[in-house]
Motif scaffolding. Structure first.
Motif, short mmCIF file in Angstrom:
data_model
loop_
_atom_site.label_atom_id
_atom_site.label_comp_id
_atom_site.label_asym_id
_atom_site.label_seq_id
_atom_site.Cartn_x
_atom_site.Cartn_y
_atom_site.Cartn_z
N ALA A 62 0.80 -1.28 0.01
CA ALA A 62 0.04 0.00 0.05
C ALA A 62 1.05 1.24 0.04
O ALA A 62 0.24 2.54 -0.25
CB ALA A 62 -1.03 0.20 1.18
N LEU A 63 2.01 1.34 0.39
CA LEU A 63 3.01 2.16 0.25
C LEU A 63 3.28 2.83 -1.28
O LEU A 63 3.78 2.03 -1.81
CB LEU A 63 4.25 2.00 1.09
CG LEU A 63 4.07 1.45 2.70
CD1 LEU A 63 5.51 1.12 3.37
CD2 LEU A 63 3.16 2.61 3.31
N GLU A 64 3.54 4.00 -1.36
CA GLU A 64 4.03 4.47 -2.82
C GLU A 64 5.18 5.37 -2.51
O GLU A 64 5.39 5.98 -1.43
CB GLU A 64 2.74 5.27 -3.12
CG GLU A 64 1.45 4.68 -3.50
CD GLU A 64 0.37 5.67 -4.38
OE1 GLU A 64 0.63 6.73 -4.24
OE2 GLU A 64 -0.74 5.02 -4.14
N PRO A 65 5.90 5.52 -3.50
CA PRO A 65 7.08 6.49 -3.40
C PRO A 65 6.71 7.97 -2.72
O PRO A 65 5.53 8.40 -3.17
CB PRO A 65 7.48 6.75 -4.84
CG PRO A 65 7.16 5.53 -5.66
CD PRO A 65 5.90 5.08 -4.93
N GLY A 66 7.44 8.41 -1.91
CA GLY A 66 6.99 9.57 -1.15
C GLY A 66 6.48 9.40 0.34
O GLY A 66 6.60 10.29 1.05
N THR A 67 6.24 7.92 0.49
CA THR A 67 5.55 7.93 1.65
C THR A 67 6.28 8.17 2.78
O THR A 67 7.52 7.60 2.68
CB THR A 67 4.91 6.38 1.65
OG1 THR A 67 4.10 6.32 0.60
CG2 THR A 67 4.39 5.96 2.98
N ARG A 68 5.90 8.72 4.05
CA ARG A 68 7.02 9.02 5.03
C ARG A 68 6.13 8.34 6.33
O ARG A 68 4.90 8.54 6.56
CB ARG A 68 7.16 10.29 5.39
CG ARG A 68 7.92 11.06 4.36
CD ARG A 68 9.24 10.78 4.40
NE ARG A 68 10.09 11.48 3.54
CZ ARG A 68 10.51 11.08 2.29
NH1 ARG A 68 10.44 10.00 1.74
NH2 ARG A 68 11.12 11.91 1.41
N LEU A 69 6.84 7.40 7.14
CA LEU A 69 6.25 6.92 8.30
C LEU A 69 7.01 7.28 9.39
O LEU A 69 8.33 7.13 9.46
CB LEU A 69 6.26 5.31 8.36
CG LEU A 69 5.56 4.92 6.97
CD1 LEU A 69 5.87 3.43 6.80
CD2 LEU A 69 4.17 5.02 7.18
N SER A 93 12.53 7.70 11.50
CA SER A 93 11.49 8.09 10.30
C SER A 93 11.92 7.07 9.03
O SER A 93 13.16 6.88 8.88
CB SER A 93 11.46 9.42 9.91
OG SER A 93 11.02 10.27 10.95
N ALA A 94 10.67 6.74 8.42
CA ALA A 94 11.08 5.91 7.13
C ALA A 94 10.52 6.56 5.88
O ALA A 94 9.45 7.09 6.19
CB ALA A 94 10.73 4.41 7.37
N GLY A 95 11.03 6.34 4.85
CA GLY A 95 10.40 6.91 3.55
C GLY A 95 10.84 5.74 2.47
O GLY A 95 11.79 5.31 2.32
N LEU A 96 9.84 5.81 1.69
CA LEU A 96 9.98 4.94 0.37
C LEU A 96 10.40 5.97 -0.74
O LEU A 96 9.76 6.83 -1.20
CB LEU A 96 8.46 4.26 0.06
CG LEU A 96 8.59 3.18 -0.78
CD1 LEU A 96 9.36 2.03 -0.33
CD2 LEU A 96 7.07 2.73 -1.28
N ASP A 97 11.52 5.40 -1.23
CA ASP A 97 12.02 6.32 -2.24
C ASP A 97 11.52 5.79 -3.77
O ASP A 97 10.71 4.90 -3.92
CB ASP A 97 13.66 6.06 -2.48
CG ASP A 97 14.30 4.68 -2.88
OD1 ASP A 97 13.50 3.85 -3.34
OD2 ASP A 97 15.45 4.69 -2.69
N GLU A 98 11.97 6.36 -4.90
CA GLU A 98 11.22 6.12 -6.16
C GLU A 98 11.47 4.55 -6.60
O GLU A 98 11.05 4.20 -7.50
CB GLU A 98 11.62 7.11 -6.97
CG GLU A 98 13.07 7.22 -7.46
CD GLU A 98 13.98 8.08 -6.48
OE1 GLU A 98 15.22 7.85 -6.73
OE2 GLU A 98 13.60 8.54 -5.59
N ARG A 99 12.76 3.99 -6.09
CA ARG A 99 12.92 2.84 -6.67
C ARG A 99 12.28 1.59 -5.79
O ARG A 99 12.24 0.42 -5.84
CB ARG A 99 14.47 2.69 -6.58
CG ARG A 99 15.10 3.31 -7.66
CD ARG A 99 16.64 2.89 -7.41
NE ARG A 99 17.16 3.59 -6.25
CZ ARG A 99 17.91 4.64 -5.77
NH1 ARG A 99 18.21 5.41 -6.78
NH2 ARG A 99 18.32 4.87 -4.61
N GLY A 100 11.59 1.97 -4.66
CA GLY A 100 10.61 1.09 -3.59
C GLY A 100 11.52 0.72 -2.61
O GLY A 100 10.96 -0.06 -1.77
N SER A 101 12.68 1.19 -2.39
CA SER A 101 13.33 1.20 -1.18
C SER A 101 12.91 1.73 0.23
O SER A 101 12.78 3.09 0.14
CB SER A 101 15.02 1.45 -1.25
OG SER A 101 15.63 0.71 -2.25
#
Length: 88
Positions: free
Chosen positions: A41-48, A68-76
């Motif tokens: 459900a997470l998309e690039p730019g998501t911050r947790l 904090s965690a963030g999903l980058d544009e490669r899905g990492s």
């Protein structure tokens, strides 16, 4: 470089991605309910903001308090200490 430019400030839990909560023991002292986010459900730019869990088919990722965690544009999923967060 994503790690050099990523900033934890303003980290927020995205609305609607946490589907459940799970009891987690932190530092052998406290048990807290933390949000569980499905990785799909997470998309690039998501911050947790931690504490939180991210569940995938093959793993569960722990985002500790004060991070904090963030999903980058490669899905990492990139996890960083958040200097503005309070730790328990």
């Amino acid at each position: 470089d994503d790690a050099a430019t990523w900033r934890p400030r303003g980290s927020v839990e995205p609305t609607g991605t946490a589907t459940t909560a799970r009891a987690v023991r932190i530092a052998r002292r406290t048990t807290v309910d933390v949000p569980v986010h499905p990785a799909a459900a997470l998309e690039p730019g998501t911050r947790l903001a931690g504490p939180a869990l991210v569940d995938a088919d093959d793993t569960t990722v722990w985002i500790p308090p004060g991070h904090s965690a963030g999903l980058d544009e490669r899905g990492s999923l990139l996890i960083h200490p958040d200097p503005e967060a309070r730790r328990p």
